[in-house]
Design an enzyme around this catalytic site. Structure first.
Site, PDB file in Angstrom:
ATOM      1  N   HIS A   1       0.632   2.628  -1.862  1.00 16.62           N
ATOM      2  CA  HIS A   1      -0.081   1.385  -1.534  1.00 16.62           C
ATOM      3  C   HIS A   1      -1.487   1.335  -2.128  1.00 16.62           C
ATOM      4  O   HIS A   1      -2.220   0.371  -1.871  1.00 16.62           O
ATOM      5  CB  HIS A   1      -0.143   1.142  -0.021  1.00 16.62           C
ATOM      6  CG  HIS A   1       1.177   0.773   0.591  1.00 16.62           C
ATOM      7  ND1 HIS A   1       1.293  -0.140   1.624  1.00 16.62           N
ATOM      8  CD2 HIS A   1       2.435   1.160   0.310  1.00 16.62           C
ATOM      9  CE1 HIS A   1       2.566  -0.273   1.951  1.00 16.62           C
ATOM     10  NE2 HIS A   1       3.282   0.520   1.157  1.00 16.62           N
TER      11      HIS A   1
ATOM     12  N   ASP B   1      11.301  -4.240  -3.240  1.00 18.86           N
ATOM     13  CA  ASP B   1      10.127  -5.100  -3.282  1.00 18.86           C
ATOM     14  C   ASP B   1       8.855  -4.372  -3.690  1.00 18.86           C
ATOM     15  O   ASP B   1       8.715  -3.162  -3.531  1.00 18.86           O
ATOM     16  CB  ASP B   1       9.916  -5.791  -1.934  1.00 18.86           C
ATOM     17  CG  ASP B   1       9.853  -4.815  -0.768  1.00 18.86           C
ATOM     18  OD1 ASP B   1      10.589  -3.807  -0.788  1.00 18.86           O
ATOM     19  OD2 ASP B   1       9.084  -5.063   0.189  1.00 18.86           O
TER      20      ASP B   1
ATOM     21  N   GLU C   1      11.334  -4.438   2.151  1.00 18.15           N
ATOM     22  CA  GLU C   1      11.115  -3.275   3.005  1.00 18.15           C
ATOM     23  C   GLU C   1       9.715  -3.278   3.583  1.00 18.15           C
ATOM     24  O   GLU C   1       9.485  -2.763   4.674  1.00 18.15           O
ATOM     25  CB  GLU C   1      11.342  -1.987   2.200  1.00 18.15           C
ATOM     26  CG  GLU C   1      11.201  -0.702   3.014  1.00 18.15           C
ATOM     27  CD  GLU C   1       9.759  -0.241   3.199  1.00 18.15           C
ATOM     28  OE1 GLU C   1       9.449   0.300   4.267  1.00 18.15           O
ATOM     29  OE2 GLU C   1       8.946  -0.422   2.274  1.00 18.15           O
ATOM     30  N   GLU C   2       8.775  -3.864   2.849  1.00 22.63           N
ATOM     31  CA  GLU C   2       7.379  -3.843   3.280  1.00 22.63           C
ATOM     32  C   GLU C   2       7.103  -4.764   4.464  1.00 22.63           C
ATOM     33  O   GLU C   2       5.959  -4.931   4.875  1.00 22.63           O
ATOM     34  CB  GLU C   2       6.457  -4.220   2.110  1.00 22.63           C
ATOM     35  CG  GLU C   2       6.517  -3.265   0.923  1.00 22.63           C
ATOM     36  CD  GLU C   2       5.961  -1.888   1.222  1.00 22.63           C
ATOM     37  OE1 GLU C   2       5.373  -1.706   2.315  1.00 22.63           O
ATOM     38  OE2 GLU C   2       6.117  -0.986   0.386  1.00 22.63           O
TER      39      GLU C   2
ATOM     40  N   ARG D   1      12.570  15.891   8.274  1.00 24.63           N
ATOM     41  CA  ARG D   1      12.709  16.593   9.539  1.00 24.63           C
ATOM     42  C   ARG D   1      13.791  15.900  10.367  1.00 24.63           C
ATOM     43  O   ARG D   1      14.009  14.691  10.210  1.00 24.63           O
ATOM     44  CB  ARG D   1      11.389  16.632  10.324  1.00 24.63           C
ATOM     45  CG  ARG D   1      10.917  15.298  10.828  1.00 24.63           C
ATOM     46  CD  ARG D   1       9.594  15.355  11.592  1.00 24.63           C
ATOM     47  NE  ARG D   1       9.709  15.998  12.882  1.00 24.63           N
ATOM     48  CZ  ARG D   1       9.191  17.193  13.165  1.00 24.63           C
ATOM     49  NH1 ARG D   1       8.510  17.851  12.253  1.00 24.63           N
ATOM     50  NH2 ARG D   1       9.348  17.716  14.365  1.00 24.63           N
TER      51      ARG D   1
END
Length: 437
Positions: A408, A107, A173-174, A218
């Protein structure tokens, strides 16, 4: 740790230590590199096409059709409309073995692009009932293109693959669009994206500002849990010249912003558990000399510790009610999770470091990068099966990553020179996982 995660970790540990009896000589890196190089022009072309034709969450119909057509052409089993517009491709290798999944998000965002690229987006879409500009301001166009490229490389060596690879192309996903209860990852899980076959592990990546060619992540908590915060204030409308004759929601809103900022900064130790509580919108009033009846505020909460998050939400609710009551107003405070904590499986993270180094080269992989307060709903996928999510540095050559446009923002762009690296990391993480001794 949940029972589900304990079982998943146990299963992964057995698989990593015991391996499979069918294990064979690994696919040579030079063979993989040659296939990646041959496919790079197509990956770049896909990325540019997707960039020029972005689509908002759960509206990725063109993108999904492009992906599905490509996977079918590679001879894969393909399921479409998994989670509205999601696509799942299954590549079964020529030898028996385990199952591994790779994921990309599709998206775009309601952002007006300002990159000046010759293939910059001029697209529009509908968001919250309004027509808005749409752009791939977070790099998902590159994610889709890289995973399409990896699918092509892996399909070309299917006879030598000991197991099965699942390709997950995820919508939204947003976050869940307004009116939708679930975002893309959770909806795809609910509709069987991780079933038949069920992966033993899942890997994903994200392009971010960083030195081109670098890979970083990580173990354990890598990306923050993300909550959406909404506050609605009710006061009493009055003339701006007579504030004492009403209940001033503008003053209440201002005090609440300061209270939240102070509450977070003065009660949370940022050196142990990074926490960000931001009020990003305030909507109130229509005229310069009228104090309005109502005001709405919204924002985001980013945390790495569940108990601490719950306590902060509890205390924020009390503080907001107290501020409103002091002024004679009332407040409604709601919190909704957008993404859980991205938790990278420790054992899988350690195993992955040399694989990523094989892809990126010595000195280009940092498996102990600091946590980041941005969020990702890959978190829900890695709650279901052990996973690792890593970042790919994608700043322009010669540009300081600390000053390159962030995800963004209207100027965000991806250095296309890193696309082959993303393809290699996908290919190697999948095939080396299936080949492990």
């Amino acid at each position: 740790m949940t029972i589900r995660r304990l079982l998943a970790v146990s299963t992964l540990s057995l698989a990593l230590s015991a391996g499979f009896a069918h294990a064979q000589s690994p696919v040579a890196l030079d063979r993989i590199e040659a296939a990646v190089t041959a496919g790079t022009p197509r990956v770049v072309a896909w990325r540019r096409d997707l960039h020029a034709n972005p689509e908002l969450g759960f509206a990725e119909t063109r993108t999904a059709a492009l992906v599905a057509e490509h996977l079918r052409a590679l001879g894969m089993e393909v399921r479409t409309e998994v989670g509205k517009t999601g696509v799942v491709g299954v590549l079964r290798g020529g030898r028996p073995g385990g199952v591994v999944a790779l994921r990309a998000d599709m998206d775009a965002l309601p952002v007006l692009e300002a990159t000046g690229l010759p293939f910059a987006s001029t697209a529009t879409g509908t968001y919250m009932g309004n027509s808005v500009p749409v752009a791939h301001a977070c790099g998902h166009d590159a994610h889709v293109a890289m995973l399409m490229g990896a699918a092509e490389v892996l399909a070309g060596m299917r006879e030598d693959i000991p197991g099965t690879i699942v390709f997950i192309f995820q919508p939204a996903e947003e976050g869940a669009p307004p009116g939708e209860p679930l975002g893309g990852a959770r909806l795809m899980i609910q509709e069987g994206a991780l079933a038949n076959p069920r992966p033993d592990a899942i890997f994903g990546l994200h392009v971010v500002p960083g030195r081109p060619g670098s890979v970083f992540y990580r173990p354990r908590g890598f990306m923050a849990a993300s909550d959406r915060v909404d506050i609605t204030l009710h006061g009493r409308q009055t003339h701006g010249a007579w504030p004492w004759k009403g209940v001033d929601v503008i003053a209440v809103a201002s005090q609440i912003v300061q209270t939240i900022n102070t509450l977070t900064a003065r009660t949370i130790d940022p050196t142990t558990t990074p926490t960000v509580f931001t009020i990003a919108t305030i909507d109130a009033g229509v005229r310069y000399n009228i104090i309005p009846e109502d005001a709405t505020l919204s924002g985001t909460l980013r945390t790495f510790d569940i108990a601490q998050r719950d306590d902060l939400v509890r205390r924020a609710g009390i503080a907001i009610d107290n501020v409103a009551e002091t002024y004679g107003a009332t407040a409604e405070f709601t919190v909704r999770q957008n993404a859980a904590l991205v938790f990278n499986n420790e054992e899988l993270s350690a195993w992955l470091a040399p694989v990523l180094t094989e892809a990126a080269g010595a000195g280009n992989v940092n498996p102990a990068t600091p946590p980041t307060t941005v969020a990702e709903d890959f978190s829900y996928l890695s709650q279901e099966v052990p996973g690792v999510f890593y970042h790919l540095g994608g700043s322009k050559d010669g540009v300081d990553p600390t000053t390159s446009p962030p995800n963004h923002s209207p100027g965000f762009d991806v250095n296309e020179a890193v696309l082959p690296l993303g393809v290699r990391t996908h290919v190697l993480s999948a095939i080396r996982f299936l080949e492990r001794d």
